[in-house]
Enzyme design. Structure first.
Site, PDB file in Angstrom:
ATOM      1  N   LYS A 134      63.218  53.895  56.976  1.00 25.78           N
ATOM      2  CA  LYS A 134      64.078  53.008  56.196  1.00 25.78           C
ATOM      3  C   LYS A 134      65.515  53.477  56.350  1.00 25.78           C
ATOM      4  O   LYS A 134      65.865  54.597  55.954  1.00 25.78           O
ATOM      5  CB  LYS A 134      63.654  53.035  54.730  1.00 25.78           C
ATOM      6  CG  LYS A 134      64.462  52.127  53.821  1.00 25.78           C
ATOM      7  CD  LYS A 134      63.907  52.219  52.401  1.00 25.78           C
ATOM      8  CE  LYS A 134      64.670  51.329  51.442  1.00 25.78           C
ATOM      9  NZ  LYS A 134      64.133  51.419  50.056  1.00 25.78           N
ATOM     10  N   LYS A 150      62.420  49.292  58.464  1.00 25.87           N
ATOM     11  CA  LYS A 150      63.308  48.459  57.658  1.00 25.87           C
ATOM     12  C   LYS A 150      64.754  48.866  57.913  1.00 25.87           C
ATOM     13  O   LYS A 150      65.062  50.055  57.824  1.00 25.87           O
ATOM     14  CB  LYS A 150      62.966  48.639  56.181  1.00 25.87           C
ATOM     15  CG  LYS A 150      63.789  47.814  55.224  1.00 25.87           C
ATOM     16  CD  LYS A 150      63.382  48.101  53.771  1.00 25.87           C
ATOM     17  CE  LYS A 150      64.234  47.267  52.819  1.00 25.87           C
ATOM     18  NZ  LYS A 150      63.948  47.583  51.414  1.00 25.87           N
TER      19      LYS A 150
END
Length: 326
Positions: free
Chosen positions: A195, A248
């Site tokens: 992330k 992400k």
């Protein structure tokens, strides 16, 4: 004169369908839903047209639409009435996402419910853990027990998948042990282990009301300039017991999705994040792009190596699939 005749395989729609390498299915899509504790709210998020904050007492209608469209997986994010410095609402067994999960499992037992396991939506400072008063940074090790509590409370509520998104070191191994000790050894972990500290998250923070009140998240989320770091995160989370791995954002990190695919046999989920969604919607509304660009974006994510996509476009895509337009 000799040259290759590549156009032979493009000459008709049926021929193109026959040799198509990548497909998009309803099974590939995970739909995010923002649930608020306040009653009788269905409020469009200004920065995310077509996406809503929805009260628990109005959630049944939303779930009915999702289920009838053929979406098989949802992920809930909670917006609580009360926030504090330790995010206690995240691990309240009667908390907002726990209650949303219970309702979903009652109405549609086979709908896969994924719960976001983080504290940022529940802390009054907007960070993903406990703040060290001296450093004014998130205390990694003091945060881990609260993440375990959160995961266990979510599993008790009936969550099919736990999705920790906080990016604390050791969060997978600690949550895995906590789930196992509580008897939830059958509940998989979908780790947000890759992330990035991205600027594409702005609209989400409006939706989840989780903007940090000071500083940023760069001490725990990844530097967008780094590529090899993703493989280190992948290795750690795999060793610690992650069952699935999230990358992400998605569209600006297709190279990372491909790297993860080349180095792992875990199921890979790409999060097509809020900023990517809003840019695309705005460009379509202004007539700059055709709406079919949405399908092209999703195919690019699948082609890069993702097995599943968390996307706010899930309902629109399922409508197109149901109509035979994809």
């Amino acid at each position: 004169m000799k040259f290759d005749r590549h156009r032979r395989l493009r000459k008709s729609e049926f021929m193109r369908d026959l040799v198509r390498e990548t497909s998009l299915r309803k099974d590939d899509l995970i739909y995010p839903i923002f649930v608020v504790e306040r009653d009788n709210v269905k409020k469009e998020i200004p920065s995310m047209k077509g996406v809503y904050q929805i009260s628990l007492n109005l959630l049944e209608e939303e779930l009915k639409e999702v289920y009838e469209l053929g979406i098989k997986s949802v992920i809930f994010f909670g917006v609580p009435n009360h926030k504090d410095d330790v995010g206690s609402g995240a691990y309240d067994e009667n908390g907002i996402v726990q209650e949303a999960c219970k309702l979903s499992k009652k109405l549609y037992p086979d709908l896969i419910v994924i719960l976001d396991t983080c504290l940022c939506e529940y802390t009054d400072h907007g960070h993903c853990g406990v703040i060290d008063p001296k450093t004014r940074d998130v205390d990694n090790d003091k945060t881990l027990p609260l993440l375990i509590e959160t995961a266990v409370s979510q599993a008790k509520a009936g969550a099919d998948i736990i999705a920790p998104s906080n990016m604390m070191d050791g969060f997978v191994t600690e949550i895995r042990k906590g789930l196992d000790d509580a008897g939830f050894y059958h509940v998989p972990i979908m780790s947000y282990g890759i992330k990035y500290a991205s600027k594409f998250y702005g609209p989400f923070r409006d939706a989840a009301e989780s903007t940090p009140s000071f500083g940023d998240r760069r001490t725990y989320q990844m530097d967008p300039a780094n590529r090899l770091e993703a493989l280190r995160e992948l290795e750690s989370d795999t060793r610690e017991g992650a069952d699935m791995m999230i990358v992400k954002p998605a569209l600006s990190y297709l190279d990372i999705i491909r790297d993860v695919r080349n180095n792992s046999n875990l199921p890979i989920i790409a999060y097509n994040v809020s900023g990517e969604y809003s840019m695309t919607v705005n460009a379509i509304e202004q007539g700059l792009l055709d709406e079919d660009v949405i399908v092209e974006q999703m195919l690019s994510i699948k082609r890069a190596g993702a097995d599943m996509i968390i996307t706010y476009f899930a309902k629109d895509l399922c409508k197109k699939i149901n109509e035979g337009a994809i």
